[in-house]
Design a protein around this motif. Structure first.
Motif, PDB file in Angstrom:
ATOM      1  N   ILE A  98      -2.875  37.233 -39.419  1.00 27.62           N
ATOM      2  CA  ILE A  98      -1.733  37.799 -38.706  1.00 27.62           C
ATOM      3  C   ILE A  98      -1.755  37.360 -37.245  1.00 27.62           C
ATOM      4  O   ILE A  98      -0.724  37.000 -36.668  1.00 27.62           O
ATOM      5  CB  ILE A  98      -1.736  39.329 -38.843  1.00 27.62           C
ATOM      6  CG1 ILE A  98      -1.412  39.709 -40.294  1.00 27.62           C
ATOM      7  CG2 ILE A  98      -0.734  39.972 -37.880  1.00 27.62           C
ATOM      8  CD1 ILE A  98      -1.664  41.151 -40.628  1.00 27.62           C
ATOM      9  N   GLU A  99      -2.930  37.368 -36.642  1.00 28.63           N
ATOM     10  CA  GLU A  99      -3.043  36.943 -35.248  1.00 28.63           C
ATOM     11  C   GLU A  99      -2.640  35.481 -35.083  1.00 28.63           C
ATOM     12  O   GLU A  99      -1.972  35.112 -34.105  1.00 28.63           O
ATOM     13  CB  GLU A  99      -4.470  37.164 -34.754  1.00 28.63           C
ATOM     14  CG  GLU A  99      -4.657  36.908 -33.280  1.00 28.63           C
ATOM     15  CD  GLU A  99      -6.057  37.258 -32.779  1.00 28.63           C
ATOM     16  OE1 GLU A  99      -6.500  36.645 -31.789  1.00 28.63           O
ATOM     17  OE2 GLU A  99      -6.700  38.154 -33.370  1.00 28.63           O
ATOM     18  N   ARG A 100      -3.012  34.630 -36.044  1.00 27.35           N
ATOM     19  CA  ARG A 100      -2.636  33.212 -35.973  1.00 27.35           C
ATOM     20  C   ARG A 100      -1.114  33.036 -36.059  1.00 27.35           C
ATOM     21  O   ARG A 100      -0.568  32.065 -35.537  1.00 27.35           O
ATOM     22  CB  ARG A 100      -3.300  32.428 -37.105  1.00 27.35           C
ATOM     23  CG  ARG A 100      -4.783  32.198 -36.939  1.00 27.35           C
ATOM     24  CD  ARG A 100      -5.310  31.197 -37.961  1.00 27.35           C
ATOM     25  NE  ARG A 100      -6.762  31.219 -38.017  1.00 27.35           N
ATOM     26  CZ  ARG A 100      -7.483  31.917 -38.887  1.00 27.35           C
ATOM     27  NH1 ARG A 100      -6.864  32.659 -39.799  1.00 27.35           N
ATOM     28  NH2 ARG A 100      -8.795  31.892 -38.858  1.00 27.35           N
ATOM     29  N   ALA A 101      -0.455  33.957 -36.727  1.00 24.94           N
ATOM     30  CA  ALA A 101       0.994  33.851 -36.911  1.00 24.94           C
ATOM     31  C   ALA A 101       1.777  34.299 -35.686  1.00 24.94           C
ATOM     32  O   ALA A 101       2.991  34.122 -35.623  1.00 24.94           O
ATOM     33  CB  ALA A 101       1.425  34.674 -38.119  1.00 24.94           C
TER      34      ALA A 101
ATOM     35  N   LYS B   3       6.806  34.837 -30.629  1.00 24.41           N
ATOM     36  CA  LYS B   3       7.288  34.571 -31.986  1.00 24.41           C
ATOM     37  C   LYS B   3       6.221  35.001 -32.986  1.00 24.41           C
ATOM     38  O   LYS B   3       5.042  34.700 -32.815  1.00 24.41           O
ATOM     39  CB  LYS B   3       7.626  33.090 -32.166  1.00 24.41           C
ATOM     40  CG  LYS B   3       8.821  32.644 -31.338  1.00 24.41           C
ATOM     41  CD  LYS B   3       9.201  31.195 -31.622  1.00 24.41           C
ATOM     42  CE  LYS B   3      10.437  30.800 -30.823  1.00 24.41           C
ATOM     43  NZ  LYS B   3      10.853  29.396 -31.091  1.00 24.41           N
ATOM     44  N   GLY B   4       6.673  35.693 -34.011  1.00 17.49           N
ATOM     45  CA  GLY B   4       5.765  36.130 -35.073  1.00 17.49           C
ATOM     46  C   GLY B   4       6.238  35.604 -36.416  1.00 17.49           C
ATOM     47  O   GLY B   4       7.213  36.112 -36.981  1.00 17.49           O
ATOM     48  N   ALA B   5       5.568  34.571 -36.934  1.00 14.72           N
ATOM     49  CA  ALA B   5       5.911  34.013 -38.252  1.00 14.72           C
ATOM     50  C   ALA B   5       5.219  34.853 -39.324  1.00 14.72           C
ATOM     51  O   ALA B   5       4.322  34.392 -40.035  1.00 14.72           O
ATOM     52  CB  ALA B   5       5.483  32.553 -38.329  1.00 14.72           C
TER      53      ALA B   5
ATOM     54  N   TRP C  30      -4.912  37.578 -27.454  1.00 14.79           N
ATOM     55  CA  TRP C  30      -4.610  38.742 -28.268  1.00 14.79           C
ATOM     56  C   TRP C  30      -5.854  39.616 -28.401  1.00 14.79           C
ATOM     57  O   TRP C  30      -6.975  39.103 -28.368  1.00 14.79           O
ATOM     58  CB  TRP C  30      -4.146  38.346 -29.663  1.00 14.79           C
ATOM     59  CG  TRP C  30      -2.792  37.715 -29.733  1.00 14.79           C
ATOM     60  CD1 TRP C  30      -2.515  36.390 -29.936  1.00 14.79           C
ATOM     61  CD2 TRP C  30      -1.522  38.376 -29.619  1.00 14.79           C
ATOM     62  NE1 TRP C  30      -1.156  36.189 -29.946  1.00 14.79           N
ATOM     63  CE2 TRP C  30      -0.522  37.392 -29.761  1.00 14.79           C
ATOM     64  CE3 TRP C  30      -1.138  39.704 -29.402  1.00 14.79           C
ATOM     65  CZ2 TRP C  30       0.841  37.686 -29.689  1.00 14.79           C
ATOM     66  CZ3 TRP C  30       0.217  40.000 -29.344  1.00 14.79           C
ATOM     67  CH2 TRP C  30       1.191  39.009 -29.490  1.00 14.79           C
ATOM     68  N   GLY C  31      -5.632  40.910 -28.563  1.00 18.12           N
ATOM     69  CA  GLY C  31      -6.737  41.831 -28.824  1.00 18.12           C
ATOM     70  C   GLY C  31      -6.258  42.965 -29.712  1.00 18.12           C
ATOM     71  O   GLY C  31      -5.151  43.488 -29.543  1.00 18.12           O
ATOM     72  N   TRP C  32      -7.070  43.342 -30.699  1.00 12.42           N
ATOM     73  CA  TRP C  32      -6.712  44.418 -31.629  1.00 12.42           C
ATOM     74  C   TRP C  32      -7.091  45.761 -31.035  1.00 12.42           C
ATOM     75  O   TRP C  32      -8.178  45.937 -30.488  1.00 12.42           O
ATOM     76  CB  TRP C  32      -7.376  44.201 -32.977  1.00 12.42           C
ATOM     77  CG  TRP C  32      -6.756  43.053 -33.715  1.00 12.42           C
ATOM     78  CD1 TRP C  32      -7.133  41.740 -33.653  1.00 12.42           C
ATOM     79  CD2 TRP C  32      -5.624  43.110 -34.576  1.00 12.42           C
ATOM     80  NE1 TRP C  32      -6.315  40.978 -34.433  1.00 12.42           N
ATOM     81  CE2 TRP C  32      -5.380  41.781 -35.022  1.00 12.42           C
ATOM     82  CE3 TRP C  32      -4.799  44.142 -35.018  1.00 12.42           C
ATOM     83  CZ2 TRP C  32      -4.325  41.481 -35.889  1.00 12.42           C
ATOM     84  CZ3 TRP C  32      -3.761  43.844 -35.887  1.00 12.42           C
ATOM     85  CH2 TRP C  32      -3.530  42.520 -36.322  1.00 12.42           C
ATOM     86  N   VAL C  33      -6.163  46.708 -31.147  1.00  4.08           N
ATOM     87  CA  VAL C  33      -6.273  48.008 -30.474  1.00  4.08           C
ATOM     88  C   VAL C  33      -5.909  49.113 -31.457  1.00  4.08           C
ATOM     89  O   VAL C  33      -5.034  48.922 -32.310  1.00  4.08           O
ATOM     90  CB  VAL C  33      -5.301  48.058 -29.263  1.00  4.08           C
ATOM     91  CG1 VAL C  33      -5.321  49.424 -28.598  1.00  4.08           C
ATOM     92  CG2 VAL C  33      -5.635  46.964 -28.252  1.00  4.08           C
ATOM     93  N   LYS C  34      -6.550  50.249 -31.330  1.00  2.71           N
ATOM     94  CA  LYS C  34      -6.127  51.446 -32.059  1.00  2.71           C
ATOM     95  C   LYS C  34      -5.268  52.270 -31.106  1.00  2.71           C
ATOM     96  O   LYS C  34      -5.736  52.768 -30.091  1.00  2.71           O
ATOM     97  CB  LYS C  34      -7.332  52.255 -32.528  1.00  2.71           C
ATOM     98  CG  LYS C  34      -6.955  53.453 -33.405  1.00  2.71           C
ATOM     99  CD  LYS C  34      -6.333  53.028 -34.737  1.00  2.71           C
ATOM    100  CE  LYS C  34      -7.346  52.431 -35.679  1.00  2.71           C
ATOM    101  NZ  LYS C  34      -6.740  52.158 -37.021  1.00  2.71           N
TER     102      LYS C  34
END
Length: 379
Positions: free
Chosen positions: A155-158, A200-202, A171-175
């Motif tokens: 998902i991050e790559r997209a 953009k999010g593919a 990017w960083g994943w967050v709760k």
């Protein structure tokens, strides 16, 4: 000796025989995957087209929602593959043109329908498209359904962030404070004013885990506005405002008391309200107070605000709030007007040693650049 007329007839027959043999050539065999049929195509599939005995000259794919599907034709025309994956509960039409090795042209149309998703995962993006924001604003994407840890990297790559001028970030994943999954993109340093940001999010057709799938792509952009920041010095009861690094005025007020000290570090303005009711129950103080306030600037999701506090008779003398920075009504409006969504407010000199969680608002500046980079699923 054959008469001339007979020879001419023989020659004509030979030529006609050549045309007939070309017409009788087999057409290029074109195979579309997923195949047409009554069984829905599996989610996560990529659309592919293969040519045997010739080459593809054209491939056009569209879905029943009016969208065109992008893809790439191989250099020799032997195959075509879609850039992304199929969406849930969608019918695709694939139109192809091909030419055989002997030059025979053919066309074909194929249709297939995809499976339904157990859950469709949607997202909410901050800032919204077209917005102008402050120099501390991250790109923040909140998902309405959970993201499985083993799906985070894909998902991050997209997700792609493009800036003009070029700005380094990650990017960083967050709760999120709400408990939902979130991914934020922050620049290494504060944004330069005037930066144009495109996101953009593919994501269409990607599996988010736990039965969830994305059903569409996303595309939005925003602009970085003026460089407005503020610094609260807790011991001196002041908040100083800066424009492009220049001091443009200070405000006196009251920060959090020793019992409820104001959260330290750099906060990002997440929202604002011209009028709001301060309810003690929302920050764990039961029914102690219910007060009407104006010109409220929100920092953390847990209730660290800048706001008017006309009930406080010791503004600028004693830090006696429950964690907010209270001011006179006129000063609160000055701060409200000066600080835009995405501006930063740094709190210095507080006795609060608790680190504010990144998901408690747009708190990406609570961590160093090195700490932030570790939140990426691609590290």
């Amino acid at each position: 000796m054959i008469p001339a007329l007979t020879a001419a007839a023989a020659l004509l027959t030979a030529c006609g025989g050549a045309d007939a043999s070309k017409a009788d050539q087999p057409a290029t065999k074109v195979t579309v995957t997923p195949a047409a049929g009554k069984t829905p195509a599996k989610l996560g599939s990529q659309i592919s087209v293969r040519a045997d005995g010739g080459k593809l000259t054209s491939v056009e794919v569209e879905n029943d929602k009016g969208g065109k599907v992008a893809g790439e034709l191989s250099g020799n025309g032997a195959s075509w593959n879609s850039d992304g994956k199929v969406m849930p509960d969608t019918t695709y039409t694939v139109r192809t043109k091909a030419k055989s090795e002997g030059g025979k042209e053919s066309s074909a149309t194929s249709k297939f329908t995809t499976e339904k998703a157990g859950k469709v995962n949607k997202l909410t993006n901050t800032p919204s498209g077209g917005q102008t924001v402050g120099t501390g604003m991250p790109v923040s994407i909140l998902f309405d359904n959970p993201i499985a840890k083993d799906r985070q990297a894909e998902i991050e790559r997209a997700l792609k962030v493009t800036t003009q001028p070029k700005v380094e970030g990650s990017w960083g994943w967050v709760k999120d404070y709400s408990g939902k999954d979130r991914i934020d993109w922050r620049p290494k340093d504060y944004w330069p004013s005037g930066t144009k940001v495109s996101v953009k999010g593919a994501l269409s057709g990607l599996n988010s885990g736990d039965g969830g799938w994305f059903a569409r792509d996303y595309n939005f952009g925003f602009t970085i506005g003026a460089d407005h920041k503020a610094v609260i010095d807790v011991p001196s009861h002041t908040m100083t405002m800066y424009e492009n690094g220049k001091n443009v005025g200070s405000i006196t007020g009251s920060a959090g008391s020793p019992q409820d000290p104001t959260r330290g570090g750099v906060h990002t303005v997440r929202s604002k309200n011209a009028a709001e009711t301060m309810d003690s129950a929302t920050i764990g103080h039961g029914s102690e107070w219910m007060l009407d306030s104006k010109w409220v600037t929100h920092l953390t999701a847990s209730g660290t605000f800048l706001h008017s506090a006309p009930w406080n008779k010791q503004l600028g003398q004693v830090n006696n709030s429950h964690g907010c920075f209270g001011m006179s009504t006129s000063d609160a409006k000055r701060a409200y007007d000066f600080l835009t969504i995405g501006s930063t407010v740094e709190v210095k000199g507080t006795t609060n040693t608790n680190k504010t969680d990144v998901g408690n608002g747009l708190e990406v500046w609570q961590e160093s650049w090195q700490e932030w980079q570790q939140r990426s699923a691609l590290n």
